[in-house]
Design an enzyme around this catalytic site. Sequence first.
Site, PDB file in Angstrom:
ATOM      1  N   GLY A   7       0.839  -1.186   0.000  1.00 26.11           N
ATOM      2  CA  GLY A   7       0.000   0.000   0.000  1.00 26.11           C
ATOM      3  C   GLY A   7       0.874   1.235   0.000  1.00 26.11           C
ATOM      4  O   GLY A   7       1.207   1.771   1.060  1.00 26.11           O
ATOM      5  N   ASN A 102      -5.997   2.459   9.593  1.00 29.03           N
ATOM      6  CA  ASN A 102      -6.941   3.142  10.462  1.00 29.03           C
ATOM      7  C   ASN A 102      -8.082   2.218  10.860  1.00 29.03           C
ATOM      8  O   ASN A 102      -8.432   1.287  10.127  1.00 29.03           O
ATOM      9  CB  ASN A 102      -7.528   4.370   9.764  1.00 29.03           C
ATOM     10  N   LYS A 182      -5.949   5.992  18.915  1.00 30.85           N
ATOM     11  CA  LYS A 182      -5.872   6.520  17.551  1.00 30.85           C
ATOM     12  C   LYS A 182      -7.258   6.561  16.908  1.00 30.85           C
ATOM     13  O   LYS A 182      -7.587   7.504  16.189  1.00 30.85           O
ATOM     14  CB  LYS A 182      -4.926   5.675  16.703  1.00 30.85           C
ATOM     15  N   ASN A 190     -11.043  12.804  10.901  1.00 28.27           N
ATOM     16  CA  ASN A 190     -11.144  12.417   9.492  1.00 28.27           C
ATOM     17  C   ASN A 190     -12.430  12.828   8.802  1.00 28.27           C
ATOM     18  O   ASN A 190     -12.420  13.481   7.752  1.00 28.27           O
ATOM     19  CB  ASN A 190     -10.910  10.911   9.357  1.00 28.27           C
ATOM     20  N   ASN A 250      -1.712  18.976   7.146  1.00 32.27           N
ATOM     21  CA  ASN A 250      -2.030  17.684   6.539  1.00 32.27           C
ATOM     22  C   ASN A 250      -3.492  17.597   6.104  1.00 32.27           C
ATOM     23  O   ASN A 250      -4.394  18.065   6.801  1.00 32.27           O
ATOM     24  CB  ASN A 250      -1.745  16.556   7.534  1.00 32.27           C
ATOM     25  N   SER A 252      -6.272  15.008   5.817  1.00 27.85           N
ATOM     26  CA  SER A 252      -6.527  13.670   6.347  1.00 27.85           C
ATOM     27  C   SER A 252      -6.744  12.689   5.201  1.00 27.85           C
ATOM     28  O   SER A 252      -7.113  13.070   4.082  1.00 27.85           O
ATOM     29  CB  SER A 252      -7.752  13.672   7.265  1.00 27.85           C
ATOM     30  N   GLU A 265     -12.792   5.366   4.440  1.00 23.79           N
ATOM     31  CA  GLU A 265     -12.738   4.373   5.512  1.00 23.79           C
ATOM     32  C   GLU A 265     -13.732   4.694   6.620  1.00 23.79           C
ATOM     33  O   GLU A 265     -13.521   4.316   7.777  1.00 23.79           O
ATOM     34  CB  GLU A 265     -11.321   4.311   6.080  1.00 23.79           C
TER      35      GLU A 265
END
Length: 306
Positions: A7, A102, A182, A190, A250, A252, A265
């Site tokens: 990946g 994730n 997490k 997200n 960043n 996500s 996801e």
Amino acid sequence: MKIAIIGAGALGSVIGFHLAANHAVTLVDPWEEHVNTINEYGLRCSFDDQEQVRLLPATTSADNLEPVEVALITVKAAQTPWAAEIAAQIVQPNGVAYTLQNGLGNAERLASRLGTQRVGQGVTTIGATLLAPGHVRMAGRGPTTFAATPSLQLAYAVADAFRASSLPAGVSTDLASLVWGKLIVNTGINALTALLRVPNGALANIPAAEKLVRRAVEEAVAVACAAGITIGLSDPVAETLAVARATATNRSSMLQDVLRGAPTEIDTINGAIVREGQRLGVPTPFNAFLCDLITALEATTPLRVK
């Protein structure tokens, strides 16, 4: 150490770029343009106000790959069955495939194909954004933690490899708390960044967005408590906002998916909170609403007004 990154999206490319400085790393990814660009020009990584190109092999399949001691699984949840097949072909009998994905459930899906003795859990807070085929940006150098099982020796070896490549890493005997920690952070970041179309930092800098983060995180914490999970976050909302600030520029992974019209996801992040809440009798209406919004966003991609 021979390592395969299964990946080579944003996260996998950043990790592969760094590890390749000291180890034999091969990237495996189905995106042909990305793979071809890396093989022809090298992998370009922007980080710490600099940009470097590193030569390392990339491929779209397991054909002709030598066995590896360690595979790092960094695909999106929907690609886990594909990653499991690749790992089954190339991970040595005494090797381990560590999922750094994730959400919940990925390790179990990998184990159903590889067996529990060849699957390990990892948790990473590295921030990464894929800019173009063959070009990735590191947006946050957060730590990565590997489970002590199924191989304590390999877990320490992989953590050492990360640290030697300027990636903070460690080993833990209590990964459940880290996985849930997490998950809770991802629950607060997200989906909201994907819906609001903003980088992570906006969630911590705009009061109206911060309010939404709080609602998502507090529901997730209630589910974790009902499940008997010690999450190791003294103030989950504050720590989620701290992660957003630390990875302020960043995009996500879910925002990146939405922007390119790819499946997200949501089911393994906010959806996991909803399912666990239903199982434990904990209401999660806000996370259910976020799931509905992201699902609708995916379904209406071809109709979107630009």
